[in-house]
Enzyme design. Structure first.
Site, PDB file in Angstrom:
ATOM      1  N   ARG A  77     -61.107 -23.797 -96.600  1.00  0.00           N
ATOM      2  CA  ARG A  77     -61.191 -24.076 -95.044  1.00  0.00           C
ATOM      3  C   ARG A  77     -60.516 -22.832 -94.416  1.00  0.00           C
ATOM      4  NH1 ARG A  77     -63.665 -26.776 -91.752  1.00  0.00           N
ATOM      5  NH2 ARG A  77     -63.251 -28.726 -92.937  1.00  0.00           N
ATOM      6  N   ARG A 103     -71.400 -22.203-101.039  1.00  0.00           N
ATOM      7  CA  ARG A 103     -69.770 -22.065-100.678  1.00  0.00           C
ATOM      8  C   ARG A 103     -68.851 -22.896-101.358  1.00  0.00           C
ATOM      9  NH1 ARG A 103     -68.074 -25.178 -95.014  1.00  0.00           N
ATOM     10  NH2 ARG A 103     -68.814 -27.476 -95.798  1.00  0.00           N
ATOM     11  N   HIS A 172     -70.038 -18.149 -91.643  1.00  0.00           N
ATOM     12  CA  HIS A 172     -69.183 -19.022 -90.707  1.00  0.00           C
ATOM     13  C   HIS A 172     -67.781 -18.381 -90.567  1.00  0.00           C
ATOM     14  CE1 HIS A 172     -67.476 -22.862 -89.369  1.00  0.00           C
ATOM     15  NE2 HIS A 172     -68.523 -23.490 -89.769  1.00  0.00           N
ATOM     16  N   ASP A 216     -68.837 -26.835 -79.740  1.00  0.00           N
ATOM     17  CA  ASP A 216     -69.618 -26.556 -80.989  1.00  0.00           C
ATOM     18  C   ASP A 216     -71.116 -26.159 -80.418  1.00  0.00           C
ATOM     19  OD1 ASP A 216     -70.439 -28.699 -84.026  1.00  0.00           O
ATOM     20  OD2 ASP A 216     -70.919 -26.439 -83.315  1.00  0.00           O
ATOM     21  N   GLU A 275     -70.038 -17.330 -85.450  1.00  0.00           N
ATOM     22  CA  GLU A 275     -70.953 -17.300 -86.655  1.00  0.00           C
ATOM     23  C   GLU A 275     -72.233 -16.638 -86.321  1.00  0.00           C
ATOM     24  OE1 GLU A 275     -71.037 -21.388 -87.684  1.00  0.00           O
ATOM     25  OE2 GLU A 275     -69.011 -21.621 -87.109  1.00  0.00           O
TER      26      GLU A 275
END
Ligand code: TA6
Length: 303
Positions: A77, A103, A172, A216, A275
């Site tokens: 994270r 990832r 990201h 978002d 990103e």
């Protein structure tokens, strides 16, 4: 399947004395730790994920959750997760891992080199029987990162198969900020975007991006550089990109953070995701044998 080298073997093969070493990181996961006059940094083999970049004289630029999990199968994270070959949920399989499958596993460390005042670390991964359960395709990925007073990330995807490969990709990036409510993101004025917090409704950005609630946004058909203006840390983080046609901006806000067990209740205030990516309608179609490289260059300037 070759044997996985121990951290000691990795350090023996790749160390640059006093500059770059392979060491045990969180959860015992191997990472490359870089210490040069220009910057200090870290990059885990897990997900080929950069988790720290601190140019000399600056505060840490990359956000990393204190509650992150550190194990095979879980994403770290924070840092700079690599999303591939899909972004968010897999359209045709709700059981597939969010943001793809690269990832959450160890990549191979291929080289650590120093030229002049920068260190470049290259890691790779490729398709195997495990990935073919999710995506019946042959590919290889190289993540090459150059650490100096700038941070350059290059993600090269090669279609090693005999049919066209369609994929989404994203760097990201979690940027560390003083306080998200004081931050402005500049460079997306007039750009169309899909607001994922409102069922992906299409909108047009007016001026700077200010975040006062869960945000978002996937900005579409933009190759523009982006600046994260942070008055609390008195700096601007400038993100230039190449071969990237979308930019995603995200902060879960307090409500969203509660559903993320690996993000502390108040940590969302110190992070802003910007990103460089090729996602949604801007996925990449790669012919057999061809290679596509998306890159981002990040630098910090006084505000
Ligand atoms: O990049 C923004 C986003 O797609 C959000 O929709 C949110 O899901 C975020 O990524 C985090 O995803 P993760 O799977 O890392 O929790």
């Amino acid at each position: 399947m070759g044997t996985i080298p121990t951290i000691e073997e990795l350090d023996r093969r790749f160390a640059i004395a006093g500059i770059a070493h392979a060491v045990a990181g969180n959860g015992g996961l191997p990472k490359v730790r870089i210490t040069t006059p220009e910057a200090e940094a870290e990059m885990y083999l897990h997900g080929a994920q950069v988790t720290s970049w601190k140019p000399t004289g600056e505060e840490e630029v990359i956000f990393l959750s204190k509650h992150s999990h550190w194990q095979d199968g879980n994403a770290i994270r924070g840092g700079i997760p690599i999303c591939f070959p899909w972004f968010r949920a897999k359209a045709d399989d709700a059981n597939a891992p969010a943001h793809g499958f690269v990832r959450t596993k160890a990549w191979q460390l291929d080289s650590v080199t120093q030229t002049a005042r920068v260190v470049t670390v290259s890691m790779s991964t490729k398709s195997d029987e495990g990935t073919k359960r999710w995506l019946p395709a042959d590919f290889s990925l190289v993540h090459r990162v150059t650490f100096g007073d700038e941070l350059k990330l290059e993600l090269a995807v090669t279609n090693t198969g005999t049919t066209s490969l369609r994929f989404e990709e994203a760097l990201h990036t979690y940027h560390r900020v003083g306080h998200i409510e004081a931050v402005r993101l500049r460079g997306l004025d007039g750009v169309s975007y899909l607001d994922n917090a409102e069922s992906n409704r299409q909108k047009t950005q007016r001026g700077d991006v200010l975040m006062t609630k869960k945000t978002d946004n996937a900005y579409l058909n933009t190759q523009l550089a982006l600046e994260v203006l942070d008055p609390e840390l008195h700096r601007r983080i400038r993100i230039a990109k190449e071969n990237s046609f979308t930019t995603v901006v995200w902060n879960p806000w307090g409500e969203g953070a509660k559903s993320l067990p690996d993000l502390g209740d108040d940590e969302w205030r110190q992070m802003a995701c910007a990103e460089p990516s090729n996602v949604l309608g801007f996925a990449v179609d790669l012919a057999p044998g061809r290679q596509h490289t998306m890159s981002a260059t990040i630098r910090v300037e006084d505000l």
